[in-house]
Design a protein around this motif. Structure first.
Motif, mmCIF file in Angstrom:
data_model
loop_
_atom_site.group_PDB
_atom_site.id
_atom_site.type_symbol
_atom_site.label_atom_id
_atom_site.label_comp_id
_atom_site.label_asym_id
_atom_site.label_seq_id
_atom_site.Cartn_x
_atom_site.Cartn_y
_atom_site.Cartn_z
ATOM 1 N N ASP A 1 16.169 10.423 -11.596
ATOM 2 C CA ASP A 1 17.393 10.262 -12.224
ATOM 3 C C ASP A 1 18.486 9.656 -11.270
ATOM 4 O O ASP A 1 19.565 9.408 -11.258
ATOM 5 N N THR A 2 18.142 9.446 -9.766
ATOM 6 C CA THR A 2 18.834 8.826 -8.945
ATOM 7 C C THR A 2 18.615 7.470 -8.407
ATOM 8 O O THR A 2 17.251 7.069 -8.712
ATOM 9 N N VAL A 3 19.536 6.673 -7.805
ATOM 10 C CA VAL A 3 18.860 5.376 -7.282
ATOM 11 C C VAL A 3 19.616 5.215 -5.923
ATOM 12 O O VAL A 3 20.551 5.605 -5.809
ATOM 13 N N PRO B 1 12.715 18.003 -1.372
ATOM 14 C CA PRO B 1 12.807 17.455 -2.600
ATOM 15 C C PRO B 1 13.489 16.236 -2.898
ATOM 16 O O PRO B 1 13.271 15.510 -4.010
ATOM 17 N N ARG B 2 14.773 15.978 -1.980
ATOM 18 C CA ARG B 2 15.636 14.946 -2.251
ATOM 19 C C ARG B 2 15.237 13.607 -1.548
ATOM 20 O O ARG B 2 15.788 12.572 -1.689
ATOM 21 N N SER B 3 14.191 13.688 -0.753
ATOM 22 C CA SER B 3 13.789 12.426 0.122
ATOM 23 C C SER B 3 12.289 12.301 -0.111
ATOM 24 O O SER B 3 11.373 12.342 0.947
ATOM 25 N N LEU C 1 19.680 11.630 4.337
ATOM 26 C CA LEU C 1 18.135 11.767 4.250
ATOM 27 C C LEU C 1 17.587 11.031 5.533
ATOM 28 O O LEU C 1 16.328 11.386 5.587
ATOM 29 N N ARG C 2 18.030 9.971 5.952
ATOM 30 C CA ARG C 2 17.443 9.420 6.908
ATOM 31 C C ARG C 2 18.640 8.730 8.026
ATOM 32 O O ARG C 2 19.305 8.021 7.660
ATOM 33 N N PRO C 3 18.456 8.864 9.344
ATOM 34 C CA PRO C 3 19.151 8.426 10.249
ATOM 35 C C PRO C 3 19.159 6.889 10.248
ATOM 36 O O PRO C 3 17.741 6.581 10.080
ATOM 37 N N GLY D 1 0.935 -1.147 0.114
ATOM 38 C CA GLY D 1 0.144 -0.072 -0.131
ATOM 39 C C GLY D 1 0.942 1.311 0.099
ATOM 40 O O GLY D 1 0.593 2.270 0.862
ATOM 41 N N ARG D 2 1.878 1.230 -0.859
ATOM 42 C CA ARG D 2 2.918 2.347 -0.629
ATOM 43 C C ARG D 2 2.807 3.288 -1.882
ATOM 44 O O ARG D 2 2.631 2.768 -3.028
ATOM 45 N N PRO D 3 2.718 4.683 -1.686
ATOM 46 C CA PRO D 3 2.667 5.651 -2.572
ATOM 47 C C PRO D 3 3.709 5.273 -3.634
ATOM 48 O O PRO D 3 4.861 5.033 -3.306
HETATM 49 P P1 AMP Z 1 12.098 2.396 3.071
HETATM 50 O O1 AMP Z 1 12.140 1.394 1.773
HETATM 51 O O2 AMP Z 1 10.787 2.770 3.464
HETATM 52 O O3 AMP Z 1 12.950 1.803 4.190
HETATM 53 O O4 AMP Z 1 12.581 3.874 2.623
HETATM 54 C C1 AMP Z 1 13.459 3.897 1.512
HETATM 55 C C2 AMP Z 1 14.144 5.384 1.725
HETATM 56 O O5 AMP Z 1 15.027 5.599 0.782
HETATM 57 C C3 AMP Z 1 12.948 6.425 1.624
HETATM 58 O O6 AMP Z 1 13.166 7.560 2.705
HETATM 59 C C4 AMP Z 1 13.066 6.821 0.192
HETATM 60 O O7 AMP Z 1 12.659 8.277 0.263
HETATM 61 C C5 AMP Z 1 14.615 6.904 0.193
HETATM 62 N N1 AMP Z 1 15.226 6.591 -1.120
HETATM 63 C C6 AMP Z 1 14.987 5.719 -2.010
HETATM 64 N N2 AMP Z 1 15.342 6.041 -3.094
HETATM 65 C C7 AMP Z 1 15.797 7.251 -3.232
HETATM 66 C C8 AMP Z 1 16.171 8.164 -4.226
HETATM 67 N N3 AMP Z 1 16.323 7.921 -5.573
HETATM 68 N N4 AMP Z 1 16.492 9.498 -3.937
HETATM 69 C C9 AMP Z 1 16.238 9.747 -2.526
HETATM 70 N N5 AMP Z 1 15.566 9.112 -1.813
HETATM 71 C C10 AMP Z 1 15.638 7.831 -2.031
#
Ligand code: AMP
Ligand code: MG
Length: 328
Positions: free
Chosen positions: A113-115, A219-221, A192-194, A53-55
């Protein structure tokens, strides 16, 4: 019934075959249990988003068995190579510029365009990734927004029939998700995430890093929702006293008295132990019969930053009532 198997070689071979044929398989990593899908298979990735159910705008982390398997997916600069050498396999996810010939499904990266890439340190995860021989997306094996699973039973309770097989290797040794660091800007690295790798470990290599963004519009997360990791009950942070109808998550030896139910995340004040226990404790608190969950202050040092991040999101206003009722 969900099929749960111990991670014997035969079960890992079966899990790999299921993934290669487009099915979803849950497996242990050192952080939390992941829900895996073949990252190169559009249909499998779409099924994974549905199962959670992930956006669709929330990109997934791509898991590979070694750095050599990550190099065809993204461009590694000197910082990325240095971090990969120091922390892989381990709980560090690198967000890098994607290569134009990357085989990863655009659904997995939400069209960016990132992974995001990681090599997990759990032996079962590594054996599975080697057997699959393709990149595997593996977000936490829970319904979107809910508490992450740190054991196989919690995966089964969250996802039921959507998952073809769960590999059960017992509880996860770290217990909170990977640290996500964005290296897509050559001039600036950002957490982006600790998570499992601490800020100070990263700063020792990269120098001072900016704070993790906390708002939904960063925008980046794209996936950093304010409400996330949410148990069914409301959560109250930095509690120094507790009500008789509350469940208490304590830390250290100074435990407020009078809660309906108490779980000490680490009686000795060890943040690694607290991280390991966090999600299990939130799930147990939900079932304790309490009206709400109170959590004592958690120190900010080391893994405390990741624990506090998860608790802040667990306590955030829920986007709609149905999230709080899921799985009730
Ligand atoms: P999760 O799979 O829910 O543990 O979270 C993955 C995390 O990685 C989320 O916070 C995403 O926003 C982040 N993430 C995955 N791919 C990207 C990307 N290409 N750019 C920025 N953040 C990403
Ligand atoms: Mg998750």
């Amino acid at each position: 019934m969900v099929r749960i198997r111990p991670p014997e070689p035969e079960a890992i071979a079966e899990a790999a075959e299921l993934l290669r044929s487009g099915k979803l398989v849950a497996f242990p990593t050192e952080t939390v249990y992941g829900l895996g899908a073949d990252a190169t298979n559009d249909v499998a990735v779409a099924a994974l988003f549905r199962a959670k159910g992930r956006p669709a705008h929330n990109p997934l982390i791509v898991h590979v068995a070694a750095r050599e398997a990550a190099e065809p997916l993204a461009s590694f600069d000197a910082r990325a190579r240095h971090l990969a050498e120091r922390f892989w396999p381990g709980p560090l996810t690198l967000v890098l510029r994607q290569r134009s010939d990357s085989p990863v499904s655009p659904r997995a990266t939400a069209g960016l365009d990132t992974v995001a890439i990681r090599v997990p340190a759990h032996p079962v995860a590594l054996a599975l990734l080697r057997a699959v021989g393709r990149p595997v997306v593996a977000p936490s094996a829970n319904r979107s927004g809910r508490v992450s699973p740190t054991c196989a039973e919690d995966v089964a309770a969250e996802l039921g029939e959507a998952v073809a097989l769960v590999l059960d290797a017992g509880p996860c040794p770290i217990g909170v998700e990977s640290t996500v660091i964005d290296l897509s800007d050559p001039d600036r690295a950002r957490i982006l995430r600790p998570g499992g790798v601490t800020r100070s470990e990263l700063e020792a290599i990269l120098g001072p890093l900016a704070e993790a963004p906390t708002d939904e519009k960063a925008p980046r997360s794209p996936g950093r929702m304010r409400s996330h990791y949410a148990p069914r009950l409301p959560v109250r942070l930095d509690a120094r006293t507790v009500a008789a109808d509350e469940a208490l998550l304590a830390f250290g030896d100074d435990v407020p008295k009078g809660a309906l139910w108490t779980f000490n995340l680490s009686p000795s004040g060890d943040l690694a132990e607290a991280a390991r226990n966090l999600y299990r404790a939130l799930r147990l608190a939900d079932r304790s019969g309490a009206r709400a969950i109170a959590v004592v202050p958690i120190p900010t040092r080391g893994l405390g930053e990741a624990i506090r991040d998860r608790l802040a999101r667990a306590a955030a206003p829920r986007p709609d009532e149905t999230v709080g009722l899921e799985g009730a």
